[in-house]
Motif scaffolding. Structure first.
Motif, mmCIF file in Angstrom:
data_model
loop_
_atom_site.group_PDB
_atom_site.id
_atom_site.type_symbol
_atom_site.label_atom_id
_atom_site.label_comp_id
_atom_site.label_asym_id
_atom_site.label_seq_id
_atom_site.Cartn_x
_atom_site.Cartn_y
_atom_site.Cartn_z
ATOM 1 N N LEU A 19 14.621 -49.391 3.121
ATOM 2 C CA LEU A 19 16.275 -49.413 3.382
ATOM 3 C C LEU A 19 16.087 -48.730 4.946
ATOM 4 O O LEU A 19 17.125 -48.812 5.726
ATOM 5 C CB LEU A 19 16.686 -48.384 2.655
ATOM 6 C CG LEU A 19 17.004 -48.666 1.091
ATOM 7 C CD1 LEU A 19 17.767 -47.507 0.324
ATOM 8 C CD2 LEU A 19 17.882 -49.817 1.227
ATOM 9 N N PHE A 20 15.034 -47.809 5.351
ATOM 10 C CA PHE A 20 15.252 -47.297 6.639
ATOM 11 C C PHE A 20 14.290 -47.767 7.656
ATOM 12 O O PHE A 20 13.952 -47.207 8.671
ATOM 13 C CB PHE A 20 14.995 -45.621 6.345
ATOM 14 C CG PHE A 20 15.966 -45.098 5.226
ATOM 15 C CD1 PHE A 20 17.378 -45.109 5.582
ATOM 16 C CD2 PHE A 20 15.626 -44.790 4.110
ATOM 17 C CE1 PHE A 20 18.209 -44.674 4.649
ATOM 18 C CE2 PHE A 20 16.243 -44.312 3.088
ATOM 19 C CZ PHE A 20 17.766 -44.202 3.283
ATOM 20 N N SER A 21 13.734 -48.888 7.427
ATOM 21 C CA SER A 21 12.629 -49.401 7.982
ATOM 22 C C SER A 21 12.805 -49.987 9.479
ATOM 23 O O SER A 21 12.081 -50.272 10.220
ATOM 24 C CB SER A 21 11.791 -50.298 7.248
ATOM 25 O OG SER A 21 12.504 -51.482 7.078
ATOM 26 N N ASP A 22 14.483 -50.088 9.645
ATOM 27 C CA ASP A 22 14.833 -50.833 10.651
ATOM 28 C C ASP A 22 15.827 -49.890 11.641
ATOM 29 O O ASP A 22 16.574 -50.499 12.406
ATOM 30 C CB ASP A 22 15.372 -52.315 10.511
ATOM 31 C CG ASP A 22 15.268 -53.181 11.658
ATOM 32 O OD1 ASP A 22 14.755 -53.160 12.505
ATOM 33 O OD2 ASP A 22 16.286 -53.930 11.680
ATOM 34 N N ILE A 23 15.481 -48.482 11.382
ATOM 35 C CA ILE A 23 16.431 -47.723 12.172
ATOM 36 C C ILE A 23 15.941 -47.708 13.739
ATOM 37 O O ILE A 23 14.558 -47.467 13.750
ATOM 38 C CB ILE A 23 16.299 -46.212 11.399
ATOM 39 C CG1 ILE A 23 16.748 -46.372 10.113
ATOM 40 C CG2 ILE A 23 17.051 -45.405 12.498
ATOM 41 C CD1 ILE A 23 18.299 -46.583 9.971
ATOM 42 N N LYS A 24 16.859 -47.779 14.583
ATOM 43 C CA LYS A 24 16.533 -47.542 16.000
ATOM 44 C C LYS A 24 17.374 -46.729 16.937
ATOM 45 O O LYS A 24 18.390 -46.303 16.523
ATOM 46 C CB LYS A 24 16.589 -49.055 16.704
ATOM 47 C CG LYS A 24 15.694 -50.046 16.033
ATOM 48 C CD LYS A 24 15.799 -51.743 16.831
ATOM 49 C CE LYS A 24 15.014 -52.528 16.328
ATOM 50 N NZ LYS A 24 15.424 -53.079 15.069
ATOM 51 N N VAL A 25 16.742 -46.180 17.811
ATOM 52 C CA VAL A 25 17.558 -45.273 18.788
ATOM 53 C C VAL A 25 17.327 -46.101 20.095
ATOM 54 O O VAL A 25 16.316 -46.412 20.494
ATOM 55 C CB VAL A 25 16.804 -43.997 18.934
ATOM 56 C CG1 VAL A 25 17.221 -43.060 19.879
ATOM 57 C CG2 VAL A 25 17.010 -43.134 17.390
ATOM 58 N N GLN A 26 18.505 -45.911 20.577
ATOM 59 C CA GLN A 26 18.658 -46.570 22.311
ATOM 60 C C GLN A 26 18.741 -45.393 23.202
ATOM 61 O O GLN A 26 19.828 -44.333 23.080
ATOM 62 C CB GLN A 26 19.910 -47.467 22.226
ATOM 63 C CG GLN A 26 19.415 -48.813 21.522
ATOM 64 C CD GLN A 26 20.651 -50.010 21.717
ATOM 65 O OE1 GLN A 26 21.771 -49.671 22.059
ATOM 66 N NE2 GLN A 26 20.158 -51.126 21.230
ATOM 67 N N ARG A 27 18.237 -45.427 24.248
ATOM 68 C CA ARG A 27 18.532 -44.395 25.342
ATOM 69 C C ARG A 27 19.182 -45.140 26.601
ATOM 70 O O ARG A 27 18.598 -46.061 26.794
ATOM 71 C CB ARG A 27 17.099 -43.780 25.761
ATOM 72 C CG ARG A 27 16.571 -42.997 24.428
ATOM 73 C CD ARG A 27 15.535 -41.958 24.529
ATOM 74 N NE ARG A 27 15.449 -41.343 23.261
ATOM 75 C CZ ARG A 27 14.022 -41.395 22.783
ATOM 76 N NH1 ARG A 27 13.284 -41.991 23.506
ATOM 77 N NH2 ARG A 27 13.759 -40.830 21.764
#
Length: 190
Positions: A19-27
């Motif tokens: 469920l959480f394997s495609d979480i991303k953070v953008q900077r």
């Protein structure tokens, strides 16, 4: 009693992590131009284990190591409890794809998962938190292939979100912000 093992806990752990394997953070920079996008890794570990690993890095380059280690998510099963409210009639029999018969529909259990998110700044934390929370209203249903030919819709509830304090170890170390989320997966044993 004849030996059996249906791998149910492993299936639930895998489904939960997915469920959480495609979480991303953008900077971005000040003009909102994308500088980088970082995929947030998820591991099976407690929050204290992640803090321990973070503290094991050499002190001569803490910023570079923190930047590569964080953000990170870790989860584990903290409890399993029988749920008699979901018990079904024992007289129902199912025929599976391989021709075998299942004489009962499973024993309902609630699996409590704890998910911790560690980041080096609040904006990363809020991006991750927002991507997680919108999936649960307050629950999400996924389909899991539990046994040969038996697929079941499994509900996962988001029970709580607790923002933790900002951790500062010293002047030469980076701060770490975190959030703890608690989930209940409504599964079965066979």
């Amino acid at each position: 009693m004849q030996y059996f093992y249906h791998n149910m806990v492993r299936k639930y752990v895998t489904a939960f992590a997915h469920l959480f394997s495609d979480i991303k953070v953008q900077r971005t920079d000040r003009q909102n131009v994308l500088l980088e996008e970082v995929r947030v890794p998820i591991i099976y570990a407690t929050k204290s284990k992640m803090f321990y690993e973070l503290k094991q890095h050499p002190m001569d380059a803490p910023l570079a190591l923190v930047n590569t280690y964080l953000p990170r998510m870790g989860f584990f099963i903290s409890a399993m409890q029988y749920d008699g409210t979901r018990k079904l009639n024992n007289m129902i029999e199912l025929k599976l794809e391989d021709g075998s018969r299942l004489s009962y529909l499973g024993v309902p259990y609630n699996f409590t998962f704890e998910l911790s998110v560690l980041t080096k700044n609040q904006d990363d934390l809020y991006q991750i938190l927002e991507q997680i929370c919108v999936q649960f209203i307050p629950n999400k249903t996924i389909t899991i292939r539990e046994l040969n030919g038996l697929e079941r819709d499994v509900s996962i509830n988001l029970d709580s979100v607790n923002l933790s304090s900002i951790f500062e170890y010293g002047e030469d170390e980076q701060r770490t912000v975190s959030v703890d989320l608690s989930f209940t997966l409504k599964g079965h044993f066979y």
